[in-house]
Design a protein around this motif. Structure first.
Motif: not given
Length: 384
Positions: A194-210
């Motif tokens: 997302p940051l490469e696409l211009g977003a200010d924040f990339s947020v995620a649950s690391g509980t999942k596939q990460l």
């Protein structure tokens, strides 16, 4: 510096290489490549209280290594990007919303996003923040953006798997003075940045596939604006929404297999989606990587991989429950992204606007032929 390859990357810049080595410290003779978790509530701190580690609620060396690793995956080669880890995905989501918004502000949320967002909406409104919602598909959030302080995007959406044009929404939001946060949980940094696409924040649950093994709760926020991230850090300190060092270490350990897991799970998810699409009944199959999927065109322009979640709808609640009961290799469980496949009738929770027979399936790392056969066999058995 290594010589660039024909695609313009450096020889050490492949996703697999980066995932295996992200966040590791410089080698020290006789020390492990990934040092063990640091369990500490306080640190030796004579004199002035300055330095990287002062108190356990503020910083921890195990967090630091994980934060660097995630940052290298979310924004490789970018300077000035900061990542903060949290006790859960919801802790990370809350930290952005409640650190950036004040009474009188307006925020735009998806109305088809993660099930806990309505709970967040109620709390935001209790604090005097105006909440507007619109669907993910068709970039509908553009229609309610004027005057907003923050735009929250979830793409692909969970559980419906709709996709919006991140670049277009970011451009419109920034032109109106709004910040943009993207929930990147379903895509992971190997599927979308997302940051490469211009977003200010990339947020995620690391509980999942990460992290991918279904054995820990974790969340993170990555951002490039120092002032905004300082506010997020302050919020983490105030509420104490910090991960345990063991969880952080397990998460970092799990990153080493991220590319392997993602490649296998995404390829198998496509195979499952194609098999479902070819089933004699119309199942309303959704998967962003299917060329006939409504999300495919936009997804293919901004995603590098399409995720491991497939959704489809059976005619009735009873049929869906028979299907889930007939599966042999797929656990009936919530969450997604793990190496063991799971599926659930999503309507059982009551928080998603989906039909009673709607199935969200998370494709694991089983052999594709075995998994496809199990799914088709359960469909056949449930129809009897």
């Amino acid at each position: 510096m290594s010589d660039p390859d024909p695609q313009g990357r450096h020889s050490g810049d492949g996703d697999g290489t980066r995932a295996v080595r992200a966040g590791l410290p410089e080698p020290v003779k006789y020390e492990p490549t990934l040092p063990g978790p640091v369990f500490a509530a306080h640190y030796h701190l004579p004199g002035e209280p300055t330095g990287p580690y002062t108190y356990g609620r503020d910083e921890n060396p195990t967090w630091t290594r994980l934060e660097r690793a995630i940052g290298e995956l979310e924004a490789p080669g970018e300077d000035g990007v900061e990542t903060l880890v949290f006790a859960s995905g919801m802790a990370a989501i809350s930290s952005v919303l409640f650190s950036q918004l004040r009474a009188g502000d307006a925020v735009v949320l998806p109305d088809d996003g993660y099930q806990a967002l309505p709970l967040v909406r109620a709390q935001l409104e209790a604090y005097g923040i105006e909440v507007r919602t619109a669907p993910t598909g068709g970039d509908a959030q553009l229609g309610v953006l004027d005057g907003a302080k923050l735009l929250w995007i979830e793409t692909p959406s969970n559980p419906g798997l709709d996709v919006c044009d991140i670049r277009r929404l970011v451009s419109a939001a920034h032109a109106r003075g709004a910040l943009v946060a993207v929930d990147n949980t379903l895509a992971t940094p190997l599927g979308q940045r997302p940051l490469e696409l211009g977003a200010d924040f990339s947020v995620a649950s690391g509980t999942k596939q990460l992290t991918g093994h279904g054995d820990l709760l974790l969340g993170y926020v990555t951002g490039s604006d120092a002032e905004a991230m300082s506010a997020v850090r302050r919020w983490r300190k105030i509420v104490g929404a910090i991960p345990g060092p063991m969880e952080a270490w397990l998460a970092h350990r799990s990153l080493a297999t991220l590319q392997l897991r993602v490649e296998r799970q995404n390829a198998t998810a496509l195979a499952v989606a194609e098999a479902l699409q070819d089933w004699p009944e119309e199942l309303g199959v959704r998967y962003p990587g299917l060329p006939r999927d409504p999300s495919y065109k936009i997804a293919s322009q901004q995603m590098r991989r399409y995720g491991c979640v497939v959704s489809f709808t059976l005619p009735t609640r009873a049929r869906a429950e028979r299907f889930l009961g007939a599966l042999r290799l797929v656990d009936d469980a919530t969450s997604f992204g793990g190496v063991r496949s799971t599926a659930e009738r999503r309507g059982r929770w009551g928080g998603d606007a989906v039909p009673e027979g709607f199935i969200r399936m998370s494709v694991g790392a089983e052999d594709p032929e075995d998994l496809v056969a199990d799914v088709l066999g359960a469909l056949d058995e449930s129809a009897r």
